[in-house]
Design a protein around this motif. Structure first.
Motif, PDB file in Angstrom:
ATOM      1  N   THR A  15     -31.995  34.277  -7.152  1.00  0.00           N
ATOM      2  CA  THR A  15     -30.554  34.039  -7.213  1.00  0.00           C
ATOM      3  C   THR A  15     -30.112  33.124  -6.074  1.00  0.00           C
ATOM      4  O   THR A  15     -28.921  32.940  -5.853  1.00  0.00           O
ATOM      5  N   ASP A  48     -31.499  40.278 -13.628  1.00  0.00           N
ATOM      6  CA  ASP A  48     -30.074  39.956 -13.656  1.00  0.00           C
ATOM      7  C   ASP A  48     -29.945  38.540 -14.227  1.00  0.00           C
ATOM      8  O   ASP A  48     -30.062  37.551 -13.518  1.00  0.00           O
ATOM      9  N   GLN A  49     -29.705  38.492 -15.536  1.00  0.00           N
ATOM     10  CA  GLN A  49     -29.722  37.194 -16.206  1.00  0.00           C
ATOM     11  C   GLN A  49     -28.545  36.324 -15.827  1.00  0.00           C
ATOM     12  O   GLN A  49     -28.608  35.113 -15.911  1.00  0.00           O
ATOM     13  N   GLU A  50     -27.484  36.972 -15.395  1.00  0.00           N
ATOM     14  CA  GLU A  50     -26.299  36.219 -14.985  1.00  0.00           C
ATOM     15  C   GLU A  50     -26.584  35.352 -13.774  1.00  0.00           C
ATOM     16  O   GLU A  50     -26.220  34.191 -13.708  1.00  0.00           O
ATOM     17  N   ARG A  51     -27.235  35.966 -12.790  1.00  0.00           N
ATOM     18  CA  ARG A  51     -27.388  35.295 -11.508  1.00  0.00           C
ATOM     19  C   ARG A  51     -28.724  34.589 -11.303  1.00  0.00           C
ATOM     20  O   ARG A  51     -28.848  33.757 -10.410  1.00  0.00           O
ATOM     21  N   SER A  52     -29.724  34.958 -12.092  1.00  0.00           N
ATOM     22  CA  SER A  52     -31.029  34.337 -11.913  1.00  0.00           C
ATOM     23  C   SER A  52     -31.025  32.906 -12.432  1.00  0.00           C
ATOM     24  O   SER A  52     -30.476  32.640 -13.491  1.00  0.00           O
ATOM     25  N   ARG A  53     -31.646  32.016 -11.679  1.00  0.00           N
ATOM     26  CA  ARG A  53     -31.706  30.623 -12.137  1.00  0.00           C
ATOM     27  C   ARG A  53     -33.117  30.077 -11.996  1.00  0.00           C
ATOM     28  O   ARG A  53     -33.802  30.343 -11.014  1.00  0.00           O
ATOM     29  N   SER A  87     -38.327  39.438 -16.506  1.00  0.00           N
ATOM     30  CA  SER A  87     -37.634  39.113 -17.748  1.00  0.00           C
ATOM     31  C   SER A  87     -38.609  39.094 -18.927  1.00  0.00           C
ATOM     32  O   SER A  87     -38.198  39.178 -20.079  1.00  0.00           O
ATOM     33  N   ASP A 192     -26.713  46.617 -21.811  1.00  0.00           N
ATOM     34  CA  ASP A 192     -27.235  45.493 -22.601  1.00  0.00           C
ATOM     35  C   ASP A 192     -28.738  45.594 -22.837  1.00  0.00           C
ATOM     36  O   ASP A 192     -29.350  44.696 -23.395  1.00  0.00           O
ATOM     37  N   THR A 194     -31.110  45.684 -20.594  1.00  0.00           N
ATOM     38  CA  THR A 194     -31.971  45.199 -19.526  1.00  0.00           C
ATOM     39  C   THR A 194     -32.236  46.315 -18.527  1.00  0.00           C
ATOM     40  O   THR A 194     -31.489  47.292 -18.432  1.00  0.00           O
TER      41      THR A 194
END
Length: 470
Positions: A15, A48-53, A87, A192, A194
């Motif tokens: 993140t 955390d799919q929102e914050r992971s890049r 993931s 969700d 996860t």
RNA sequence: GCUCCCUUCGUCUAGUGGCCUAGGACAUCGCCCUCUCACGGCGAGAACAGGGGUUCGAAACCCCUAGGGAGCGCCA
């Protein structure tokens, strides 16, 4: 009996760029397994799919590689316990969720975020620790079915057993004991679907055969929860060691305002990897020797027993010290590369080695090298006010005499200075400072005896002549 | 609020009841080297958070206080 292979790991969540605190945890972990000739695992915690890049997944790997913290198991390298990105491990977790459901060690929770926030607020304001009430813990099968029919998506909570002591021996802090009654039922799977940190982190450590977990002190109270999960699942437990945090000069959590930078920024600024590792390895850990060590020596002498328990303050001075140590030992080719294109474009090929050795003791960063390259190899030399004053104070006559003295020893500063001294009568600081300033524009810097041959006779003459005009 | 953790020179730290008049390193200052600056060498100043115990003896063990930090998340 076969001694168990030491396996340590670093499990960042992608993140952001890794900072000194993270990097130090990775370093300690890597040193531990390296010392024991064990394995170091890199696991990407990207649930955390929102914050992971994706960009950070690459950056973490690059940074670790740069620090010489290679992993034997993980992304790219592979290994028998993959995949190494959480993931991609959903199927693995599902299997263990099922096991807990079968054993009734977990239950679905339908409480909404708002509801939970409100409950927490009430608890805190009435002096209670904010802990899950257990509202959904006793829902009947029919009630559960009904809510699911309504389209509500539950989280999965772990049933924390009542009145139990959870004890473990911390590698750093010694014996630890927690009461299970002080732990609320926590979420191990989000609505969700996860997987939450407590669960996947603990399960993956066990599944990947990790024997030693070194992590930040902020995880200390997470450990009993994870021990509970591992117990419920009948999985092997690693040994945990909780490292104190790095703080700023004022003792508050390290941040940008304390000059804290990501490993990436440190590298871009010109810090050498060996400087960073030597510094970090001594923050909250001590070596008997104060001498500079390469990564293998750092590993060979690393010892968890020498990890401190109190927070360590970040000190740029000390990092700079290791930078100088690293710089003094770096190979010519490494330094050349480190100096960068600003230097490469200016310094003649046959001057490389001499240029490096001349300025090495006087620089800390590539920008300093670039400055000296410009000073030595580009014309005209521009003097700042301070330099002009020194030149003016010495007088034109002095420089005329200096010019006369150049002949014969344009590459021998000692002889040159001696000749100027004899002609002008100047000595000591009055002799050397004006010469240094006229030739380099600086009042300090590398040895003139080494600088002068680099300048060459033509330049020396031109610069002395420049001091004859106003 | 509750629970837990931490506290030795400015900073990183050594220290496991007598080797402590508290050691080392960085930083600072001074001296030497050099007819300059830096590098290097030598040296100086600089600390047991406070208060109570325990003990023949405490930086070390216990208690309290103060200060700092963390956790109590559908973040990790």
């Amino acid at each position: 009996m076969k001694k168990q292979l030491v396996k340590s790991r670093f499990a960042p969540s992608p993140t952001g760029f890794i900072h000194m605190g993270n990097a130090r945890t990775a370093l300690f972990s890597a040193l531990l397994s390296r010392r024991e000739r064990g394995a170091f695992v890199l696991r990407i915690e990207d649930t955390d799919q929102e914050r992971s890049r994706e960009e950070f997944v690459h950056a973490v790997q690059e940074d670790l590689w740069w620090l010489s913290l290679q992993w034997q198991e993980g992304p790219v390298t592979g290994g028998e316990h993959g995949p190494y990105r959480q993931s991609e491990r959903a199927a693995v977790y599902d299997q263990y969720f099922d096991q807990l459901v079968q054993q009734d060690k977990v239950y679905p929770c339908f409480c909404s975020t708002q509801e939970l926030n409100l409950a927490r607020k009430i608890q805190v304001s009435s002096g209670q620790p904010p802990r899950y009430s257990g509202k959904c813990a006793r829902l009947s099968k029919a009630e559960i079915a009904e809510k699911i029919d309504q389209g509500l998506l539950p989280t999965l909570r772990f049933r924390v057993p009542a009145q139990q002591m959870i004890e473990f021996e911390d590698l750093v802090r010694g014996k630890q004991a927690f009461k299970s009654d002080e732990i609320g039922d926590f979420i191990i799977r989000r609505a969700d679907g996860t997987t939450a940190f407590f669960f996947c982190n603990a399960v993956d450590d066990a599944l990947m055969g990790v024997t030693h977990v070194l992590r930040g002190e902020d995880h200390l109270t997470n450990t009993p929860r994870q021990l509970l999960i591992l117990d419920a699942l009948g999985l092997d437990k690693p040994q945990y060691g909780h490292i104190s945090l790095i703080v700023g000069h004022d003792g508050s959590p390290l941040s940008k305002r304390h000059g804290s930078r990501s490993i990436r920024e440190l590298r871009e600024q010109g810090y050498l990897a060996d400087a960073v590792t030597n510094y970090l390895a001594r923050l909250g850990h001590h070596y008997e020797s104060d001498a500079y060590m390469d990564i293998d020596q750092l590993a060979a002498n690393f010892d968890v027993a020498r990890l401190g328990r109190s927070p360590a303050r970040y000190d740029a001075h000390q990092l700079l010290h290791w930078q100088h140590q690293a710089l003094a030992r770096a190979s010519l080719s490494d330094i050349w590369e480190w100096m960068g294109s600003a230097v490469h474009d200016i310094v003649p090929e046959d001057h490389r080695a001499d240029f490096i050795e001349t300025i090495r003791p006087n620089i800390s960063f590539p920008e300093h090298a670039a400055r000296w390259a410009r000073i030595v190899y580009t014309d005209p030399l521009l003097l700042d006010d301070h330099a002009r004053e020194i030149v003016a104070a010495a007088g034109k006559h002095f420089f005329a005499q200096a010019l006369q003295s150049v002949a014969g020893h344009a590459s021998d500063f000692k002889a040159f200075a001696k000749a100027v001294g004899q002609l002008s009568g100047a000595k000591g600081k009055d002799l050397f400072l004006p010469l240094r300033v006229a030739l380099t524009g600086e009042a300090g810097g590398p040895e003139m005896a080494r600088l002068m041959p680099l300048l060459g006779e033509e330049r020396v003459r031109a610069r002395l002549e420049a001091c004859l005009v106003d």
